[in-house]
Design a protein around this motif. Structure first.
Motif, PDB file in Angstrom:
ATOM      1  N   CYS A 141       0.797  -1.189   0.080  1.00 41.05           N
ATOM      2  CA  CYS A 141       0.062  -0.195  -0.035  1.00 41.05           C
ATOM      3  C   CYS A 141       0.701   1.327   0.112  1.00 41.05           C
ATOM      4  O   CYS A 141       1.708   1.366   0.907  1.00 41.05           O
ATOM      5  CB  CYS A 141      -0.624  -0.004   0.998  1.00 41.05           C
ATOM      6  N   PRO A 142       0.874   2.160  -0.940  1.00 44.01           N
ATOM      7  CA  PRO A 142       1.623   3.250  -0.868  1.00 44.01           C
ATOM      8  C   PRO A 142       1.330   4.360   0.536  1.00 44.01           C
ATOM      9  O   PRO A 142       0.322   4.218   1.007  1.00 44.01           O
ATOM     10  CB  PRO A 142       0.858   3.934  -2.163  1.00 44.01           C
ATOM     11  N   PRO A 143       2.522   4.947   0.688  1.00 50.48           N
ATOM     12  CA  PRO A 143       2.110   5.642   2.076  1.00 50.48           C
ATOM     13  C   PRO A 143       0.848   6.761   1.912  1.00 50.48           C
ATOM     14  O   PRO A 143       0.403   7.400   0.808  1.00 50.48           O
ATOM     15  CB  PRO A 143       3.266   6.606   2.128  1.00 50.48           C
ATOM     16  N   THR A 144       0.216   7.116   2.935  1.00 48.73           N
ATOM     17  CA  THR A 144      -0.925   7.817   3.011  1.00 48.73           C
ATOM     18  C   THR A 144      -0.357   9.284   3.392  1.00 48.73           C
ATOM     19  O   THR A 144      -1.455  10.009   3.409  1.00 48.73           O
ATOM     20  CB  THR A 144      -1.902   7.240   4.074  1.00 48.73           C
ATOM     21  N   VAL A 171      -6.196   6.996  -0.721  1.00 47.57           N
ATOM     22  CA  VAL A 171      -5.231   5.976  -1.000  1.00 47.57           C
ATOM     23  C   VAL A 171      -5.792   4.667  -0.432  1.00 47.57           C
ATOM     24  O   VAL A 171      -5.604   3.736  -1.108  1.00 47.57           O
ATOM     25  CB  VAL A 171      -3.677   6.486  -0.181  1.00 47.57           C
ATOM     26  N   THR A 172      -6.241   4.800   0.767  1.00 47.34           N
ATOM     27  CA  THR A 172      -6.683   3.404   1.290  1.00 47.34           C
ATOM     28  C   THR A 172      -7.781   2.896   0.888  1.00 47.34           C
ATOM     29  O   THR A 172      -7.803   1.661   0.604  1.00 47.34           O
ATOM     30  CB  THR A 172      -6.895   3.502   2.947  1.00 47.34           C
ATOM     31  N   GLY A 182      -4.441   3.798  -8.850  1.00 48.91           N
ATOM     32  CA  GLY A 182      -5.213   5.091  -8.337  1.00 48.91           C
ATOM     33  C   GLY A 182      -4.830   5.422  -6.964  1.00 48.91           C
ATOM     34  O   GLY A 182      -4.723   6.324  -6.738  1.00 48.91           O
ATOM     35  N   ALA A 183      -4.474   4.273  -6.038  1.00 48.58           N
ATOM     36  CA  ALA A 183      -3.699   4.732  -4.779  1.00 48.58           C
ATOM     37  C   ALA A 183      -2.581   5.378  -5.005  1.00 48.58           C
ATOM     38  O   ALA A 183      -2.275   6.059  -4.245  1.00 48.58           O
ATOM     39  CB  ALA A 183      -3.647   3.262  -3.860  1.00 48.58           C
ATOM     40  N   GLU A 184      -1.784   4.579  -5.793  1.00 48.51           N
ATOM     41  CA  GLU A 184      -0.291   5.468  -5.876  1.00 48.51           C
ATOM     42  C   GLU A 184      -0.508   6.837  -6.318  1.00 48.51           C
ATOM     43  O   GLU A 184       0.050   7.811  -5.756  1.00 48.51           O
ATOM     44  CB  GLU A 184       0.568   4.653  -7.110  1.00 48.51           C
TER      45      GLU A 184
ATOM     46  N   GLN B  90       5.446   1.767  13.093  1.00 46.78           N
ATOM     47  CA  GLN B  90       5.110   0.136  13.364  1.00 46.78           C
ATOM     48  C   GLN B  90       4.114  -0.693  12.358  1.00 46.78           C
ATOM     49  O   GLN B  90       3.442  -1.457  12.786  1.00 46.78           O
ATOM     50  CB  GLN B  90       4.681  -0.011  14.974  1.00 46.78           C
ATOM     51  N   ARG B  91       3.982  -0.043  11.291  1.00 43.07           N
ATOM     52  CA  ARG B  91       3.190  -0.480  10.365  1.00 43.07           C
ATOM     53  C   ARG B  91       3.188  -1.930   9.916  1.00 43.07           C
ATOM     54  O   ARG B  91       2.262  -2.783   9.939  1.00 43.07           O
ATOM     55  CB  ARG B  91       3.247   0.267   8.907  1.00 43.07           C
ATOM     56  N   THR B  92       4.408  -2.602   9.936  1.00 38.10           N
ATOM     57  CA  THR B  92       4.601  -4.040   9.668  1.00 38.10           C
ATOM     58  C   THR B  92       3.934  -4.875  11.045  1.00 38.10           C
ATOM     59  O   THR B  92       3.681  -5.966  10.547  1.00 38.10           O
ATOM     60  CB  THR B  92       6.030  -4.203   9.239  1.00 38.10           C
ATOM     61  N   ARG B  93       4.462  -4.238  12.097  1.00 34.73           N
ATOM     62  CA  ARG B  93       3.855  -5.144  13.182  1.00 34.73           C
ATOM     63  C   ARG B  93       2.222  -5.131  13.394  1.00 34.73           C
ATOM     64  O   ARG B  93       1.742  -6.194  13.626  1.00 34.73           O
ATOM     65  CB  ARG B  93       4.816  -4.495  14.476  1.00 34.73           C
TER      66      ARG B  93
END
Lengths: 217, 126
Positions: A141-144, A171-172, A182-184, B90-93
């Motif tokens: 998931c690309p960063p929000t 994004v989410t 689209g999220a990107e 902590q996104r991966t956790r």
């Protein structure tokens, strides 16, 4: 763009756009899969396809009959397999010729068909592993950019940070719908709103203050 | 940890330390070199973030009541910022936590709160 995979009579095809699906002749027993679905579903069960795809009037028994003799007509291969022969050949007739290569190969590798089971069970035949498992992995998931969006909103004195928060939501939601591109794009737009808000807050501030003092004096 | 991530984290920490130092030793209310709100200067109305600098100065000196007077929204905003920083870090956790915090309903509530605060503070002068 939403992408679909189709599995009709054990023949898998995809990815396809909705436009391409409309031009296909599908039967009511064809399975469809897109990202976001847990498993393959019947074409008739996917609401978004209702009225979009043209369903042919059930020629179902035909392909099934056609397929079965093929599998049964080659018991020689099965015997070979039992004797420790070549499983590759045994799996050959089960791999439909027009299945796409990228999709087809992992299917054969993922399910050890032809080893112990001389004739593939009909369920396996119609339900290969989902395209994502065999094809490309689900992208990250690309960063929000939410941290920056909120920081910009509460610290930068430029209310445009709110726009960045809205893009973070896009994004989410797009990512969960399977619209990775689209999220990107939403992620990138949101990032620019963050950067723009922060820079504008710092750069515009002295300019505006200066203009104001000039105007007052 | 990748090099890029390490550089970004270091940069953020340096900026944070510098910012805290500046806001601790200089009072934005009395010193002119702090950036002033563009929105307030142009429209005469307060933006949702107005008063944040003075509030942070007050907070760093332990004056919570004064901080709330300058910008009460920081009471929600700063903890929220911490929550999102942790979720990102902590996104991966805790992937579920990140997803929930970035979901549309949660973000809608935040945007509505900001907009409401923006209107109310201009109506009631807080």
């Amino acid at each position: 763009m939403q992408q679909y995979w189709i599995n009709q009579n054990g023949v898998q095809a995809g990815p396809m756009t909705l436009e391409e699906l409309r031009n296909m002749s599908l039967t009511a027993d064809a399975y469809v899969w897109r990202s976001g679905l847990e498993d393959w579903v019947l074409v008739t069960d996917l609401e978004e396809l209702a009225g979009e795809v043209v369903l042919e009037a059930k020629p179902v028994p035909e392909p099934v009959r056609e397929a079965e003799p093929v599998l049964e007509a080659e018991p020689i291969y099965d015997n070979d397999v039992v004797e420790g022969g070549e499983p590759v050949e045994a799996s050959e007739p089960m791999m439909p010729a027009d299945t796409e290569d990228e999709q087809g190969d992992p299917v054969a590798q993922g399910e050890p068909v032809g080893w112990g089971t001389p004739v593939q069970s009909p369920l396996q035949h119609t339900m290969p592993p989902m395209p994502l498992e065999s094809g490309e992995p689900r992208p990250k998931c690309p960063p929000t950019n939410l941290v920056w969006a909120i920081l910009a909103t509460i610290l930068c004195c430029i209310p445009t940070g709110i726009v960045a928060i809205i893009y973070a939501g896009k994004v989410t939601s797009r990512y969960q719908a399977g619209d990775y591109e689209g999220a990107e794009r939403a992620s990138e737009t949101g990032a620019w709103w963050c950067i723009g808000s922060i820079i504008a807050g710092i750069v515009l501030s002295p300019i505006v203050s200066l203009l104001q003092t000039l105007a007052l004096s | 940890m990748s090099w890029r991530r390490a550089i970004v984290i270091t940069l953020i920490m340096v900026i944070a330390v510098v910012a805290v130092t500046i806001y601790f030793f200089w009072n934005p209310a009395t010193h002119g070199f702090f950036p002033r709100c563009v929105f307030l200067n142009l429209t005469g109305l307060k933006c949702p973030g107005c008063g944040s600098q003075r509030a942070i100065h007050a907070l760093l000196h332990g004056e919570v009541a004064a901080a709330l007077r300058f910008n009460a929204f920081l009471l929600i905003g700063l903890p929220l910022l911490c929550v999102y920083a942790v979720a990102e870090w902590q996104r991966t956790r805790w992937p579920r936590f990140y997803v929930v915090m970035s979901s549309r309903p949660v973000l809608c509530v935040i945007v509505l709160m900001v907009l409401l605060w923006w209107v109310l503070r201009n109506l009631f002068g807080c």
